[in-house]
Design an enzyme around this catalytic site. Structure first.
Site, mmCIF file in Angstrom:
data_model
loop_
_atom_site.group_PDB
_atom_site.id
_atom_site.type_symbol
_atom_site.label_atom_id
_atom_site.label_comp_id
_atom_site.label_asym_id
_atom_site.label_seq_id
_atom_site.Cartn_x
_atom_site.Cartn_y
_atom_site.Cartn_z
ATOM 1 N N ASN A 111 8.637 -18.214 -15.777
ATOM 2 C CA ASN A 111 8.251 -17.006 -16.549
ATOM 3 C C ASN A 111 9.119 -16.062 -16.653
ATOM 4 O O ASN A 111 10.199 -16.163 -15.502
ATOM 5 C CB ASN A 111 6.834 -16.794 -16.385
ATOM 6 N N CYS A 127 1.678 -8.633 -9.568
ATOM 7 C CA CYS A 127 2.431 -7.588 -10.031
ATOM 8 C C CYS A 127 3.030 -6.678 -8.899
ATOM 9 O O CYS A 127 2.631 -6.444 -8.062
ATOM 10 C CB CYS A 127 0.383 -6.595 -10.223
ATOM 11 N N GLN A 141 -7.744 -13.622 -15.068
ATOM 12 C CA GLN A 141 -7.141 -13.862 -14.430
ATOM 13 C C GLN A 141 -7.282 -12.588 -13.353
ATOM 14 O O GLN A 141 -8.083 -11.633 -13.591
ATOM 15 C CB GLN A 141 -5.727 -13.562 -14.815
ATOM 16 N N HIS A 159 7.093 -15.882 -11.686
ATOM 17 C CA HIS A 159 8.214 -15.029 -12.825
ATOM 18 C C HIS A 159 9.574 -14.891 -11.754
ATOM 19 O O HIS A 159 9.124 -14.704 -10.476
ATOM 20 C CB HIS A 159 6.950 -13.926 -12.310
ATOM 21 N N LEU A 210 -1.049 -10.079 -19.333
ATOM 22 C CA LEU A 210 -1.383 -9.206 -20.273
ATOM 23 C C LEU A 210 -2.018 -7.942 -20.185
ATOM 24 O O LEU A 210 -3.280 -7.791 -20.839
ATOM 25 C CB LEU A 210 -0.035 -8.736 -21.357
#
Length: 728
Positions: free
Chosen positions: A571, A432, A400, A514, A326
C-alpha cells in the site's frame, strides 16, 4: 520507472533559461529553475540526434507535476501570497479524521490556519419538522400522534410543505432518485423531490387530498444478495441490538473465556520466563537468577479453552485491487462508486473497538455495506488459488477496527461476528498515525508492542468464528528504525512466547504493509523497495512453514489460515495501472491496496482492469460526481438532513479530486501522486472548475446536483484556510 515524454520539445527562451512559473499548492520553486549552458547552433536541415531531442525535451522535476506549457497559467510579476500546503494534513486525516484530538484554542484567539480538529458543519433541517404520524399517510387519514396537542412537529401537511420545507429540487429532472430506483421513497412528504411521488386525488365529498404514490413494478425488484435489506444494505444492526450491546445484554462468552485464559497464561509466562511474580496485592517483581527449562515452561502451559473455528479461505491476486480503509472518505457511497469502477475488495471506515462494545450508533453504522459489496469478487480463471477457496462464498466487504487493549479488540470481534456476519475479513489497524490514536496506544503504537499485538490477533482469530483476521501495518513508527520485517516474521510464525509454548502462529490470513513510517506521514514517497523485502520474506516463510513447525506437536489446521499461506498486500502511492503493475511484478506483492489514488481518481481501478491510461473528460468526471450524489441520497436520505449530509461528504471528496491533473495535460507519464502542479487551466471551463482549489467552486459543483446550500450549512474542511460559512 523511467518517465516517458509525451509531447514535442517545448521552445526555450532565447536566454537559454527554463521558463519560470509561480507554483500553487505548496510546490516550491527552489529546485525548479536551473541555468542551462549555451548550446551550439544546429546547422539547417541537419538531422536531429536522439541525444539532442532528449536534451531539448522539458526535464521532469521531482515534486512538480509536468504540466504542458500551453496549460500553465502565467501569474503576474508582482509577488503573490503563498498558500500553505495542506495536503499532508488532509491525507493524515483521511486515515482517522473522526478520532483526532480536539484541541481547545486559546481564549480570545481564533486560528485561521492549520487543521480543523473539532469540525462543525452547521445544521441542515426543516424550519419545522413534519410529525412522523403524518409523514407517509394520506392527508385526510393520518395516523394518531401519541403526543397530541403537545407535539412540537407540524401536523398539517400542506402547511409543512408551504411554510416549513424548502422548495423541491429540480436536479435529476425533478425525479426522486430513491423512488426511481425502488418504486417508493422512505422519506415521504419530507423528501426534497416529493413532487415526483405525490399527487392530489378527489375524495367522495369533493375535497382534494394529498397522497404519496408508489410504483409497484419497481418495488418488486429483488436484492442482489438474499441477506440484503429492501434498501440493498447488508450488516445493518437493529436499534434493539445496539441498545442491548450498550447495556451488556448481549454476552461474549468466547471472549470472556479466552481473556481469562490469556491473563493466566501471560502471568505464568512472566513468572517462568522473566521471573516476574504476580499476586492480588502487589505489582510484579523480578526474581533473582530465575532459570526455567523449556520443558518446565511447556509443562506449566494450560491449553486454551477452545481452538479457533475453521476460517473461510481467502484469495488475493493481481486481478483483485483493494480499496484501502479510509476514514470519512471511505463512506458507503464512495465505496459503491469504486466497486462500480472495478475495486474488488473494500473496507469499512476504521471503527474503534471500545465504541463498538459500548454500542455507539455512529460506530456500528460504519459496518453497513451496499449489496454490490456483498457479492463475490471477480477472479482470474488461471489464478493460483489455495485449496478449499470457494469464490461463491466470498464477498468484497471487510471491517477494520482499532484497539489499544486485547479485550477491546477481542470482544469487538466476537460482537462483529455475531451481529454483522457478512464480512469478508476483520482487519486490525496498526498503521493509523494520528496523534490521539497513537497516544491512546492503538493504531501504529502497536508496532512497538509486538508481543501485545500478537496476543490481540491470536485472540481475535480465536473468537471470530469463520471470519478470517487480517492486519494492516506500517514500516515502523520512526524513520531510523523500521521494524516491519521483524514483525512480519512474528505474525507469520509466532513470537518467542508462542515458540516456547509451541502454540503456532497467531492465525493472520493476510498482512498489508503501508510503505511509510508513522513519522513520515505523507511527506515522503512510499518505500516500495522495503515492501519488496517484506514480500520476499513472506514468500520464504510461507515455503518454510512446515520446516519450522515442531514435529513433536503439529499445530491444529484451524490455527493456520489459508492452509498455512499468508497473503501479502502493499500500500502506498498507487496512482495508475503502471504503478500497480510495477508493484505486482517487481515488489512481489499478491495485490495492491489503493488509498489516496482512488480518492483523487476513482477510475484508477478501471485503469488497472483495462491496463491503460484513461484520459477522462470533464463531462465523464462530472458524471461520477452525479453518481456519488445519487448514491449519497440513497444512503443518507433525500430529506433536508440527507441532502445536507450528502453535500458535506461530497465536499470532503471534492477537496481531494481537485488535485487531479488530467493526463492529457502532462508532458510525462506516469503521473506521480506526490507531485504538485503549477497553476493550470483545463481544456475547457468545466475541466478548469473541477481542478479549482477554491472551496467556493466546490460549493458550486455540489449545487449542480443538490441545489443551493441550506442557510445554516457550514463546511469546515481538513484545513482552516478553506472554511465556508453562509454569507448574510
Amino acid at each position: 520507472m523511467d518517465s516517458t515524454p509525451l509531447a514535442q520539445p517545448l521552445v526555450v527562451d532565447t536566454d537559454n533559461k527554463t521558463p519560470k512559473h509561480d507554483l500553487e499548492n505548496g510546490a516550491s520553486t527552489a529546485d525548479t529553475i536551473e541555468e542551462h549552458p549555451a548550446k551550439k547552433p544546429r546547422l539547417e536541415n541537419a538531422p536531429v540526434t536522439e541525444k539532442e531531442e532528449a536534451d531539448a525535451a522539458p526535464k521532469r522535476v521531482k515534486g512538480i507535476a509536468p504540466v504542458k506549457a500551453e496549460f500553465i497559467v502565467q501569474k503576474s510579476a508582482r509577488p503573490q501570497p503563498v498558500e500553505a500546503d495542506n495536503t499532508v494534513d488532509a491525507d493524515d486525516a483521511a486515515e482517522a479524521a473522526s478520532h483526532q484530538q480536539r484541541e481547545s484554542e486559546q481564549k480570545g484567539k481564533k486560528k485561521t490556519s492549520g487543521q480543523n480538529k473539532g469540525r462543525d458543519f452547521g445544521q441542515h433541517n426543516d424550519a419545522k419538522g413534519l410529525c412522523p404520524s403524518r409523514a407517509f399517510s394520506p392527508e385526510f387519514s393520518p395516523k394518531e400522534c401519541k403526543f397530541g396537542d403537545r407535539c412540537r412537529f407540524e401536523h398539517d401537511v400542506r402547511t409543512y410543505l408551504k411554510e416549513h420545507k424548502r422548495a423541491d429540487l429540480t436536479t435529476f429532472g425533478g425525479i426522486c432518485p430513491l423512488w426511481e430506483a425502488k418504486g417508493r421513497c422512505p422519506y415521504g412528504y419530507k423528501c426534497r423531490f416529493v413532487g415526483s411521488h405525490m399527487t392530489e386525488r378527489e375524495t367522495a365529498d369533493g375535497r382534494k387530498e394529498l397522497v404519496l404514490v408508489e410504483d409497484e413494478t419497481r418495488k418488486k425488484a429483488q436484492p442482489l444478495v438474499p441477506h440484503a435489506s429492501e434498501d440493498g444494505i447488508v450488516n445493518a444492526v437493529s436499534m434493539e441490538d445496539k441498545v442491548a450491546v450498550a447495556r451488556r445484554k448481549i454476552k461474549t462468552p468466547r471472549s470472556d473465556a479466552y481473556l481469562t485464559w490469556l491473563d493466566k497464561t501471560s502471568k505464568a509466562l512472566e513468572k517462568n520466563l522473566h521471573g516476574r511474580h504476580f499476586d492480588d496485592d502487589a505489582e510484579g517483581e523480578v526474581g533473582a537468577d530465575v532459570k526455567v527449562s523449556l520443558e518446565d515452561v511447556r509443562a506449566a502451559y494450560v491449553e486454551p479453552p477452545f481452538l479457533p473455528s475453521e476460517k473461510r479461505r481467502l484469495y488475493f491476486g493481481p486481478e483483485t485491487p483493494a480499496l484501502a480503509p479510509l476514514t470519512t472518505q471511505g463512506n458507503l457511497p464512495f465505496r459503491r462508486l469504486c466497486t462500480d469502477l472495478g475495486a474488488q475488495f473494500t473496507y469499512s471506515e476504521m471503527a474503534m473497538g471500545m465504541s463498538l462494545i459500548q454500542g455507539q450508533k455512529s460506530e456500528w453504522a460504519l459496518m453497513k455495506a451496499h449489496e454490490t459489496e456483498a457479492i463475490p469478487p471477480t477472479i482470474s480463471s488461471g489464478a493460483n488459488i489455495v485449496q478449499g477457496y470457494d469464490n461463491s462464498q466470498d464477498l468484497k466487504f471487510g471491517a477494520q477496527i482499532a484497539a489499544n487493549k486485547p479485550w477491546h479488540a477481542i470482544k469487538a470481534t466476537e460482537l462483529l461476528g455475531r451481529l454483522t456476519p457478512h464480512l469478508r475479513v476483520i482487519d486490525l489497524n496498526c498503521g493509523c498515525p494520528i496523534d490521539q490514536v497513537y497516544r491512546d496506544g492503538a493504531g501504529s503504537a502497536l508496532l512497538d508492542h509486538q508481543s501485545k499485538l500478537e496476543k490481540i490477533l491470536r485472540g481475535m482469530n480465536a473468537v471470530s468464528e469463520a471470519i478470517p483476521i487480517t492486519v494492516k501495518i506500517r514500516t515502523g513508527t520512526r524513520d531510523a528504525s523500521p521494524n516491519a520485517l521483524k514483525l512480519i516474521e512474528r505474525l507469520t510464525l509466532g513470537g518467542h512466547e508462542s515458540s516456547m509454548l509451541n502454540i503456532g502462529p497467531p492465525g493472520v490470513a493476510a498482512i498489508t504493509l503501508h510503505g511509510r513510517t508513522r513519522q513520515q506521514r505523507y511527506t515522503k514517497q512510499a518505500d516500495w523497495s522495503y515492501i519488496a523485502e517484506c514480500a520476499a520474506l513472506i514468500k520464504r516463510l510461507n515455503e518454510k512453514t512446515d520446516e519450522v513447525t515442531d514435529t513433536v506437536r503439529e499445530p491444529d489446521a484451524r490455527t493456520l489460515p489459508n492452509g498455512g499461506k499468508v497473503y501479502f498486500l502493499g500500500n502506498g502511492d498507487c496512482y495508475s495501472h503502471k504503478d500497480y503493475e510495477d508493484h505486482i511484478n517487481n515488489a512481489g506483492v499478491d495485490a495492491v491496496m489503493v488509498g489516496r489514488g482512488a480518492i483523487i481518481k476513482p477510475w484508477v481501478f478501471e485503469e488497472i482492469q483495462t491496463g491503460q491510461y484513461l484520459d477522462k473528460t470533464a463531462t465523464e468526471r462530472l458524471a461520477y460526481v452525479e453518481k456519488f450524489a445519487k448514491y449519497g441520497l440513497d444512503t443518507w436520505g433525500s430529506d433536508e438532513h440527507g441532502v445536507g449530509t450528502t453535500r458535506r461528504f461530497m465536499l470532503e471528496w471534492l477537496s481531494f479530486t481537485q488535485r487531479y491533473v488530467p493526463i492529457g495535460l502532462l508532458d510525462y507519464l506516469p503521473p506521480n501522486i506526490q507531485d504538485r502542479p503549477p497553476a493550470w487551466r483545463g481544456r475547457n471551463e468545466l475541466e478548469t472548475l473541477l481542478g479549482s482549489p477554491n472551496y467556493k467552486d466546490w460549493i458550486k459543483i455540489t449545487e449542480m446536483f443538490l441545489g443551493p446550500a441550506h442557510k445554516d450549512f457550514k463546511f469546515e474542511p481538513k484545513h482552516k484556510s478553506n472554511a465556508y460559512e453562509p454569507q448574510g
